[in-house]
Write a protein that holds these residues in place. Structure first.
Motif, short mmCIF file in Angstrom:
data_model
loop_
_atom_site.label_atom_id
_atom_site.label_comp_id
_atom_site.label_asym_id
_atom_site.label_seq_id
_atom_site.Cartn_x
_atom_site.Cartn_y
_atom_site.Cartn_z
N UNK A 336 -8.83 -32.22 11.08
CA UNK A 336 -8.89 -31.59 12.40
C UNK A 336 -9.47 -32.59 13.39
N UNK A 337 -8.75 -32.81 14.49
CA UNK A 337 -9.22 -33.68 15.56
C UNK A 337 -9.13 -32.89 16.86
N UNK A 338 -10.29 -32.63 17.47
CA UNK A 338 -10.33 -31.84 18.70
C UNK A 338 -11.17 -32.56 19.74
N UNK A 339 -10.93 -32.20 20.98
CA UNK A 339 -11.70 -32.74 22.10
C UNK A 339 -12.84 -31.78 22.42
N UNK A 340 -14.07 -32.26 22.39
CA UNK A 340 -15.22 -31.43 22.69
C UNK A 340 -15.81 -31.87 24.01
N UNK A 341 -17.03 -31.43 24.29
CA UNK A 341 -17.67 -31.78 25.55
C UNK A 341 -18.01 -33.27 25.56
N UNK A 342 -17.22 -34.04 26.29
CA UNK A 342 -17.51 -35.45 26.44
C UNK A 342 -17.17 -36.33 25.27
N UNK A 343 -16.46 -35.82 24.28
CA UNK A 343 -16.16 -36.65 23.12
C UNK A 343 -15.12 -36.03 22.22
N UNK A 344 -14.99 -36.59 21.04
CA UNK A 344 -13.99 -36.17 20.05
C UNK A 344 -14.72 -35.70 18.80
#
Length: 428
Positions: A336-344
């Motif tokens: 799983x690769x997701x974009x979070x707050x300010x990062x990956x």
């Protein structure tokens, strides 16, 4: 264009570069002017003037000896010649030389004392009636003040030279420190490149070995031998090797990018590394026999520095390589690769049992720069964090949070806080 300098500055620079020539020129000039003029007072005066002036040639090399010689010559002059000589100026030069070039304070004070004593004796010898005592006082005071001024100037020059030497030494130390820092940075880059290449080659060889072992077993036991399966095996090996070569070249490009401190104008950051490379990596692992499911946001790699993209691929590659080695023959993995707050955020988990997870962790964390410890170290350099451990229901999980902006560990975003049992995005 060469900057023009004043004549005095050029003379000063020449005198510092050629001190012996300066002393020779000074002694020769003083002898021609003051030594020859002292001959008007008679042959003894000429000889004394010559004896006082010529030692100035070695005044910097032997300042104490020249001081003693000059004092002795002055004593002879007081006994033989009843008048002052133009060559007596050389004795002021000797006092200045001792004050400017002798480190020992007692010797410098000796020079000052000898100059003051000579001033008093000269006042007694060269004063005339009818106001003899008044003339003695005036002459001694004048010569004494002149001697003190010359001595003070010499000490000021010596202090300035000492300060200049200290500044040059400090500058040399700073330059050496800068060179050491540059050498350290270069060494760290080489170590980082070696680690990256090790991980890339280790993963690729793992896939190649699995494929080769499977092909060897099929060639010996399968009836009949399927040429299509053999072609797929070799195609997988070729793709894996080409992918490894591309990644090695990418590591070198990242190092070049770090040297340039910026990406090329008009070129998006991290161009050429994204979902396509991630899926190619996963396909190579699938071809090795591991069932892998990928869930990656299409915009996860948008506007991300190359170093961060490489870090994501490193985490996935190392984690899947560990699954191949330790999760067992029938394991399945999920990426799983997701974009979070300010990062990956990256999460790789498997449901395998394989060898004991503690043994796997010890196996991959025993050498600095390899396995889980190596991933943690490299993510820490980017301001990221990594957690890894057994899953409650079986299997193993690796979670990583990497800021999009490469930050120091003290400047990590608030949404990348690690919690017991694994990392969680803020809000979950």
């Amino acid at each position: 264009m060469r900057q023009r300098t004043f004549l005095a500055a050029r003379i000063d620079q020449w005198s510092r570069e050629h001190p012996r020539r300066l002393d020779l020129t000074l002694a020769g000039s003083m002898w021609l002017v003051f030594g020859l003029s002292s001959a008007l007072a008679g042959l003894p005066a000429f000889l004394i003037a010559t004896a006082v002036i010529l030692p100035l040639v070695v005044r910097r090399r032997f300042p104490t000896a020249v001081l003693l010689w000059s004092a002795a010559a002055f004593g002879v002059q007081l006994m033989v010649v009843p008048i002052p000589l133009p060559a007596n100026l050389a004795q002021a030069v000797v006092v200045y030389t001792v004050a400017a070039h002798v480190v020992s304070l007692p010797i410098r004070l000796l020079a000052l004392g000898a100059a003051l004593a000579g001033s008093v004796l000269a006042g007694l010898r060269w004063s005339t009636p009818p106001e003899y005592l008044v003339n003695v006082f005036k002459n001694a005071a004048f010569l004494g003040i002149l001697s003190v001024l010359v001595w003070v100037i010499g000490n000021l020059v010596r202090g300035r030279q000492a300060n200049m030497r200290a500044l040059r030494e400090a500058s040399a130390r700073l330059e050496e420190s800068r060179l050491q820092r540059e050498r350290f940075v270069v060494q760290r880059q080489r170590v980082a490149a070696a680690r990256e290449i090790h991980d890339i080659v280790a993963h690729s060889l793992t896939v190649v070995i699995v494929q080769a072992d499977g092909a060897e077993y099929a060639a010996e036991h399968a009836q009949p031998w399927d040429r299509g399966d053999a072609g797929r095996v070799f195609a997988t090996i070729g793709r894996t090797a080409r992918s490894a070569l591309t990644e090695v070249r990418g590591v070198i490009e990242v190092l070049r990018e770090a040297d340039a401190e910026a990406d090329g104008p008009g070129e998006p950051r991290g161009a050429g590394l994204g979902l396509a490379e991630l899926r190619q990596l996963v396909d190579s692992v699938r071809a090795a026999g591991l069932a892998v499911d990928v869930d990656a946001e299409p915009a996860a790699f948008d506007d991300v520095p190359t170093a961060v993209r490489f870090a994501v691929l490193r985490v996935v590659r190392e984690s899947l390589t560990n699954v191949l080695k330790h999760a067992g023959p029938y394991a399945a993995a999920h990426v799983t690769v997701t974009r979070a707050q300010g990062g990956i955020m990256v999460r790789v988990e498997d449901d395998g049992v394989g060898v004991r997870r503690a043994d796997a962790i010890a196996d991959h964390g025993s050498e600095p720069g390899y396995g889980l410890d190596g991933m943690r170290e490299r993510l820490r350099a980017l301001g990221g964090v990594l957690e890894a451990g057994p899953r409650p229901g079986g299997g193993f999980v690796v979670e990583a949070a990497i800021p999009v902006a490469v930050l120091s560990p003290s400047a990590r975003p608030a949404g990348f806080a690690a919690a017991p049992g694994g990392m969680r995005r803020s809000g979950e």
